[in-house]
Design an enzyme around this catalytic site. Structure first.
Site, short mmCIF file in Angstrom:
data_model
loop_
_atom_site.label_atom_id
_atom_site.label_comp_id
_atom_site.label_asym_id
_atom_site.label_seq_id
_atom_site.Cartn_x
_atom_site.Cartn_y
_atom_site.Cartn_z
N LYS A 265 0.83 -1.20 0.00
CA LYS A 265 0.00 0.00 0.00
C LYS A 265 0.87 1.26 0.00
O LYS A 265 2.02 1.21 0.45
CB LYS A 265 -0.86 0.02 1.28
CG LYS A 265 -1.99 -0.98 1.32
CD LYS A 265 -2.75 -0.90 2.62
CE LYS A 265 -3.88 -1.91 2.67
NZ LYS A 265 -4.94 -1.67 1.69
N ARG A 339 -10.32 -11.55 2.19
CA ARG A 339 -11.15 -12.62 1.65
C ARG A 339 -10.42 -13.97 1.71
O ARG A 339 -11.07 -15.01 1.78
CB ARG A 339 -11.59 -12.27 0.22
CG ARG A 339 -10.45 -12.08 -0.74
CD ARG A 339 -10.85 -11.31 -2.00
NE ARG A 339 -10.91 -9.87 -1.78
CZ ARG A 339 -11.27 -8.98 -2.70
NH1 ARG A 339 -11.61 -9.38 -3.93
NH2 ARG A 339 -11.28 -7.69 -2.42
N1 BES Z 1 -8.11 -3.77 4.56
C1 BES Z 1 -8.25 -3.39 3.21
C2 BES Z 1 -9.54 -2.63 2.94
C3 BES Z 1 -9.55 -1.20 3.40
C4 BES Z 1 -8.81 -0.24 2.76
C5 BES Z 1 -10.37 -0.84 4.44
C6 BES Z 1 -8.86 1.07 3.18
C7 BES Z 1 -10.44 0.48 4.84
C8 BES Z 1 -9.68 1.43 4.22
C9 BES Z 1 -8.26 -4.63 2.31
O1 BES Z 1 -7.46 -5.67 2.72
C10 BES Z 1 -7.73 -4.20 0.99
O2 BES Z 1 -6.61 -3.83 0.92
N2 BES Z 1 -8.58 -4.25 -0.03
C11 BES Z 1 -8.21 -3.83 -1.32
C12 BES Z 1 -8.80 -4.79 -2.30
C13 BES Z 1 -8.26 -4.59 -3.70
C14 BES Z 1 -6.81 -4.99 -3.77
C15 BES Z 1 -9.09 -5.42 -4.64
C16 BES Z 1 -8.75 -2.43 -1.53
O3 BES Z 1 -9.87 -2.14 -1.09
O4 BES Z 1 -8.04 -1.61 -2.08
MN MN Z 2 -5.46 -5.48 2.06
#
Ligand code: BES
Ligand code: MN
Ligand code: ZN
Length: 507
Positions: A265, A339
Site C-alpha cells: 500500500k 477474503r
Molecule cells: N483492509 C483493506 C480494505 C480497506 C482499505 C479498508 C482502506 C479500509 C480502508 C483490504 O485488505 C484491501 O486492501 N482491499 C483492497 C482490495 C483490492 C486490492 C481489490 C482495496 O480495497 O483496495
Molecule cells: Mn489489504
C-alpha cells in the site's frame, strides 16, 4: 463507567448530589412546576434562551436551589431515541473536559427502553478515551451516570442490556485502537481466552500454524507467510441454549496489520491498517456482552488472525494456493488478503451446522467509497437474514445497507490458472469481494458485513467506533427464543423468571 436508575422527579433531581445535571427537553417542554428546576426552565424559555432542537445546549453554573454544580438544558427534538442519542452526545461532549465524575441525566417523560439504550450508548461513546499506550494516561473523567426515568422498574432490563452493549463496544474499541505491535494475533488470542475464562457456558480454543496447516487452510496460511508473527485461529463458543439449537456463527477478519504484502500500500495513512482487525474486535465485543447477558442462544465466534507483510517468503502475485474447501485461488493482488483468511474460516464454519453465518470485515476501500461512514455494507444470500440484520441495525442505530450479489458481478473473478482469482477489476469492488466469499458460503445462510467505512474514524477524531457490535448483539438477542437468563440461572441451567417478559425486548 457505572450506570444506575433514579426516578424522574424534578424536586428530587434538584436535591440529587452530582457534578452535573443534564435535563433533556423535548419540543414544547414546559417548566410548569414550582420547584427550582421548573422555575429555571421556565425562565430560560421566557427569555428565548432555550432551544429544544436536538443537541442544543444551555449550560448554567450554581443554579439557585439545585445541588448539582452544573446544569445543562439540552434540547431533544421530538424525544425519539434517535434525537435522545444526538442530545446526549452533544451534552456529554460539552462536558468532556469538565471535572464531571458523576452525571445525572434526566430523560424526557416519554422515553422508553429504546431511549434508555440510546442515552447510555451515546454517553459512553462521547466520554470514551483510549489510554493503553499512553505513558501518562488521562483516564475518562465520567465514572457514574445516573439516568432519571419515568418508570425505573420498567427500565431495568433495557439498562442491563445497554450496559452490556457498552462493555462490548468498549472492548471492541480497545482492541481495534491498539497499535499493531500491541495487538498481534497472539495478543488477540490471549484476549479471547481471558474473555472466556471463568465465564459459564463460554470457552475458547486457539489453533496455531500447525493445526491450521493440518486443516488445509492454504489461503489463510498464504497471507500469514510474509511475517514472523505466528498466525492464530481463534474459536470462541457460547452455549447458552440446548445442544439441539443450531448456533449463529460470527466470523471476524483479524488482520492485525495490513501493509498490502508484496502488492504494498502507499505510505499515507497506512497506519490506519492497524484497524484491519476491527471485525475480529467486534466478535470479541459481542462475546463480552454475551458473557454479561447470558441469553438462551448458541453462538460461535471464529477469528482468523495474522499480519499481512511483505518479506522474502511472502506470497507473490500470481501464486496459486489451495483453500480448505479444495478450491484453488490465484492471488493476483496480495492486498486482497481479507477474503483469503475469511474463505477458510467460512469453510471451517460448516462443521457447526449453523443456523446462520455472519462475517464481519474491513474488506474493501470500495465499500468506504460507496457508503462512507454512515452505513456498513450488507450482503446476503438470504432475504430473511438480510432483513433481520437491517432491522437490528435500525433498532441499534448502527446502520447497514443491503448491496447486490448478482452472479454477473463474479465474471471478473474468472482466471485460466485456478478455480477463482482473488480480485476482479476496480468496478464494484465491494460486490466482487462479496462474490468471492459467497463461493465458500454455499452450505448455510450467510451474510457479510463490510465495515471498512464504519469501523473507525480518520482525521482528528481518529479511533475505533466499536461498530457493528450494537447491530450484531441486537440481531442475536432478537433471535433468542426465550428471555435472557440471569448469570446465576444460566449456571443452574434454568431460565430466569422475568417479572415483565418481552416488555423491553424491542429496543
Ligand atoms: N483492509 C483493506 C480494505 C480497506 C482499505 C479498508 C482502506 C479500509 C480502508 C483490504 O485488505 C484491501 O486492501 N482491499 C483492497 C482490495 C483490492 C486490492 C481489490 C482495496 O480495497 O483496495
Ligand atoms: Mn489489504
Ligand atoms: Zn485488509
Amino acid at each position: 463507567m457505572n450506570f444506575d436508575l433514579i426516578p424522574l422527579d424534578r424536586s428530587e433531581l434538584a436535591r440529587h448530589p452530582a457534578d452535573a445535571l443534564v435535563l433533556l427537553l423535548p419540543e414544547g417542554a414546559a417548566g410548569a412546576g414550582k420547584d427550582a428546576l421548573s422555575t429555571f426552565i421556565a425562565q430560560a424559555q421566557a427569555s428565548g434562551d432555550l432551544d429544544t432542537q436536538a443537541g442544543k445546549c444551555l449550560q448554567a453554573w450554581k443554579v439557585a436551589g439545585v445541588a448539582a454544580r452544573r446544569v445543562l438544558l439540552v434540547g431533544c427534538g421530538d424525544g425519539s431515541a434517535a434525537r435522545i442519542r444526538k442530545a446526549v452526545a452533544a451534552a456529554v461532549t460539552a462536558l468532556r473536559d469538565a471535572p464531571v465524575k458523576h452525571l445525572v441525566l434526566a430523560l424526557p417523560e416519554t422515553a422508553a427502553s429504546a431511549g434508555v439504550q440510546a442515552a447510555v450508548l451515546a454517553a459512553a461513546d462521547a466520554s470514551y478515551v483510549y489510554t493503553t499506550t499512553q505513558s501518562k494516561p488521562e483516564p475518562r473523567k465520567l465514572r457514574q451516570l445516573s439516568l432519571a426515568v419515568a418508570d425505573v422498574e420498567a427500565s431495568r432490563d433495557a439498562l442491563a442490556r445497554a450496559s452490556a452493549m457498552v462493555q462490548g463496544v468498549e472492548l471492541a474499541k480497545e482492541w481495534a485502537n491498539r497499535p499493531g505491535n500491541h495487538a498481534t494475533p497472539t495478543h488477540l488470542a490471549q484476549a479471547a481466552q481471558a474473555l472466556a475464562k471463568g465465564v459459564s457456558r463460554m470457552r475458547c480454543e486457539v489453533l496455531g500454524p500447525k493445526e491450521v496447516e493440518k486443516l488445509g487452510m492454504g489461503a489463510f496460511m498464504a497471507v500469514a507467510q510474509g511475517t514472523h508473527e505466528p498466525l492464530r485461529f481463534i474459536v470462541l463458543r457460547y452455549d447458552g441454549a440446548d445442544k439441539a439449537q443450531a448456533p449463529v456463527v460470527l466470523v471476524g477478519k483479524g488482520i492485525t496489520f495490513d501493509s498490502g504484502g508484496i502488492s504494498i500500500k502507499p505510505a499515507a495513512e497506512m497506519d490506519e491498517m492497524k484497524f484491519d482487525m476491527s471485525g475480529a474486535a467486534s466478535v470479541l465485543g459481542v462475546f463480552r456482552a454475551l458473557a454479561e447477558l447470558k441469553p438462551a442462544l448458541n453462538v460461535v465466534g471464529l477469528i482468523p488472525a495474522c499480519e499481512n507483510l511483505p518479506d522474502g517468503r511472502a506470497v507473490k502475485p500470481g501464486d496459486v494456493v489451495t483453500s480448505m474447501s479444495g478450491q484453488t485461488i490465484e492471488i493476483l493482488n496480495t492486498d486482497a488478503e481479507g477474503r483469503l483468511v475469511l474463505c477458510d474460516a467460512l469453510t471451517y464454519a460448516e462443521r457447526f451446522k449453523p443456523r446462520a453465518v455472519v462475517d464481519i470485515a474491513t474488506l474493501t476501500g470500495a465499500c468506504m467509497i460507496a457508503l462512507g461512514g454512515v452505513r456498513s455494507g450488507l450482503f446476503s444470500s438470504s432475504d430473511a437474514l438480510a432483513r433481520a440484520l437491517q432491522d437490528a441495525g435500525e433498532a441499534a442505530h448502527d446502520l447497514c445497507w443491503r448491496m447486490p450479489l448478482d452472479d454477473d458481478y463474479a465474471e471478473g473473478l474468472k482466471t485460466r490458472f485456478a478455480d477463482v482469482a482473488n480480485v476482479a477489476g476496480r468496478a464494484a469492488g465491494a460486490v466482487t469481494a462479496a462474490k468471492f466469499l459467497q463461493r465458500f458460503a454455499g452450505k448455510f445462510d450467510w451474510a457479510h458485513l463490510d465495515i471498512a467505512g464504519t469501523a473507525w474514524k480518520s482525521g482528528a477524531a481518529k479511533g475505533a467506533t466499536g461498530r457493528p457490535v450494537p447491530l450484531l448483539l441486537t440481531y442475536l438477542l432478537n433471535t433468542a427464543p426465550t428471555e435472557p437468563r440471569t448469570a446465576e440461572a444460566a449456571g443452574k441451567g434454568k431460565a430466569k423468571q422475568a417479572s415483565n417478559p418481552a416488555k423491553n425486548r424491542a429496543a
